[in-house]
Structure formats: C-alpha cells, structure tokens
Design an enzyme around this catalytic site. Structure first.
Site, PDB file in Angstrom:
ATOM      1  N   SER A 234     -45.543   4.209 -17.450  1.00  0.00           N
ATOM      2  CA  SER A 234     -46.730   3.978 -17.195  1.00  0.00           C
ATOM      3  C   SER A 234     -47.979   3.970 -18.153  1.00  0.00           C
ATOM      4  CB  SER A 234     -47.135   4.731 -15.742  1.00  0.00           C
ATOM      5  OG  SER A 234     -48.188   4.258 -15.022  1.00  0.00           O
TER       6      SER A 234
ATOM      7  N   ASP B 260     -43.856  -3.352  -8.151  1.00  0.00           N
ATOM      8  CA  ASP B 260     -44.753  -2.383  -8.628  1.00  0.00           C
ATOM      9  C   ASP B 260     -46.108  -3.044  -8.355  1.00  0.00           C
ATOM     10  OD1 ASP B 260     -46.171  -0.518  -9.914  1.00  0.00           O
ATOM     11  OD2 ASP B 260     -44.714  -0.516 -11.770  1.00  0.00           O
TER      12      ASP B 260
ATOM     13  N   HIS C  83     -43.068   1.688  -8.520  1.00  0.00           N
ATOM     14  CA  HIS C  83     -43.431   2.070  -9.687  1.00  0.00           C
ATOM     15  C   HIS C  83     -42.464   3.036 -10.455  1.00  0.00           C
ATOM     16  CE1 HIS C  83     -46.270   2.815 -12.942  1.00  0.00           C
ATOM     17  NE2 HIS C  83     -46.619   3.894 -12.808  1.00  0.00           N
TER      18      HIS C  83
END
Length: 284
Positions: free
Chosen positions: A115, A231, A261
C-alpha cells in the site's frame, strides 16, 4: 506454524528515528525488507498477512522491518508523515543492510512494500536500485487521487502546509478483506491508527505518486506486483500501468480477480502467499 519459533530482535536504522526489528533465518538464502501501509506497523506482518514473516523465515529469508515515522512504536505525530521523508528512511535502511561491517558474502536483498509502503518502496528503488535483487509491491499506492478534481489537487499542498494533521480522507475498513475476522482484528488493534488520512500524508502521497511516473521507464529491477481487482483503497489500474511502463525484463503482475486490499488477509491468501514465495525462491 508457531510464529514465536523465530525470536524478534531489535534493529536500528542509522539516521532514522524508527523502531526496527529483525527476524533471522537459521540458514538464510536471502533477506527481505518490509515496508508497511498507512496506519499500520511492522510486527502486524507476524500474526496477520497469513503469518508472512514467520513463513519467510521458515523458507530461509531473514526479515527486516520498521515502524515508519508516526506509526506503531516509532515517534512522531500519529500518521502525520511526509512521504518524501519516509523514502529517505527507506534508503537509509537499505544502506544499513548493504554496508554491514564484515559482511563479505552479502545475501540478495528484496524490498517488499504494501500500500503506502509500496509507494515508498517504488520511490526508493527508483532513486537508486543499488543493492536490491528485486522488488515486491503488494496493493501499491502508485496511482493516487485519480478521482479528485484539479482544484483539490492544487489545494492539497497548501492544506498540508497550514494544517498538516487535518483529517481529509476516510479509507474505511470494508475494503480491506472479505473475511470478517480479519476486518474485526484490524478494527480491534489498538496499535493501529484508525482515523482519516491526514493532510500532509495525503498531499505528499499524491505529489510523490505523480512525480515518479517519469522515472519508471528506466526501472530494470526484477519485480513482482500483486493487486486485487476489487481493491477500493488503492487503484489496481496503477499496478497495471506500472507493469506496462517499467523496462524490466523480469516483471510479473498478478491481478487477483475479486481480491480486496489486503490480499494476504483476504480469501486467496494461501494462493497469493505461495506465488510470493515461489517468486522469491526462484531469485535467491
């Protein structure tokens, strides 16, 4: 698998005020430097993420990680961070691993970022690939602010300057995983930061992500990119664009159909973890 089988040691990053950790493999074949996402912390990858750190150690990879500034047990205003500073910290961590005294036979070092940590890792590798054997990007935040207006993007740096801690974006928890237990564990974790993304974090993430696209065509490192097609927290289109842009002759993109995610906390976690491990084993 008993995650406590491999003891966690403290590890310091010279010049960076962060809390660092190392998990050592008994007969290491490689090393992995992990960079966590916004709001989380390094040791979350021991119990969660399908026991990623213990699994890596079991397979022969010593793992290094640290809580990024403003996160976990590291100092700084909670979740108020300049991504450019985080990139500098990552480069310092890589340099510390590359230039250890008496290390005459260095092991291949892989950088893994999730991320926000994926953006930090990509920026660090773009600034200088020296010492890296490869990069793994998990749901990386490479394409930020695509749905924001030009006015919002223009005002973001000003807001970050005058009110860096202002809450600006709610990522929520519904897009993390399809597994209720994983979302509940996230929400109950007191070491996590659970508020909205802060203005300084959001603005510098936006600026850094935009600036890096001009550098990616020169990217030559072996690269694995993992992203779920469902996501809603980071844009899988960014991973596709990155894959199409980089010049590396050794690049792999795994777009997990329907994946959320946190892929290693989601339904396909076993499949995703095995793909990650196979990629590392082939290159170490």
């Amino acid at each position: 698998m008993q995650s406590g089988q491999w003891p966690q040691e403290e590890w310091s990053v010279p010049g960076a005020p962060v809390s660092g950790y190392v998990w050592r493999a008994e007969q290491p074949r490689g090393e992995v430097l992990i960079s966590h996402g916004v709001g989380e912390y390094a040791t979350r990858y021991v119990e969660r993420y399908h026991a990623l750190i213990p699994t890596l150690v079991e397979r022969g990879f010593s793992v290094y990680a640290y809580d990024q500034r403003g996160h976990g047990r590291s100092g700084g205003r909670r979740a108020v961070v300049d991504l450019n500073v985080l990139v500098d910290d990552h480069l310092k961590a890589r340099e510390a691993l590359r230039s250890r005294p008496g290390d005459d036979t260095p092991l291949p070092l892989f950088a893994l970022g999730h991320s926000m940590g994926g953006l930090v890792t990509a920026a660090s590798a773009s600034r200088g690939p020296r010492g890296l054997a490869g990069v793994i990007l998990s749901s990386p935040a490479l394409l930020v602010g695509q749905k924001e207006s030009a006015l919002i993007k223009a005002l973001a740096p000003l807001l970050a300057l005058v009110a860096p801690a202002a809450p600006v974006s709610d990522l929520g928890t519904g897009g993390l995983s399809r597994l209720t237990a994983e979302v509940s564990a996230y929400e109950a974790d007191e070491l996590m930061y659970h508020g909205k993304v802060r203005a300084l974090t959001a603005a510098t993430m936006l600026g850094l992500s935009q600036k890096l696209w001009a550098h990616y065509p020169r990217w030559q490192l072996p690269t694995l990119i993992l992203h779920g097609t469902a996501d809603t927290i980071t844009d899988p289109a960014g991973s596709q664009r990155f894959f199409d842009t980089i010049a590396s002759p050794d690049k792999t993109l795994v777009l997990q159909e329907g994946g959320y995610h946190e892929l290693l906390n989601d339904e396909p976690r076993e499949e995703v973890r095995e793909a990650l491990l196979a990629w590392l084993l082939e290159r170490s």
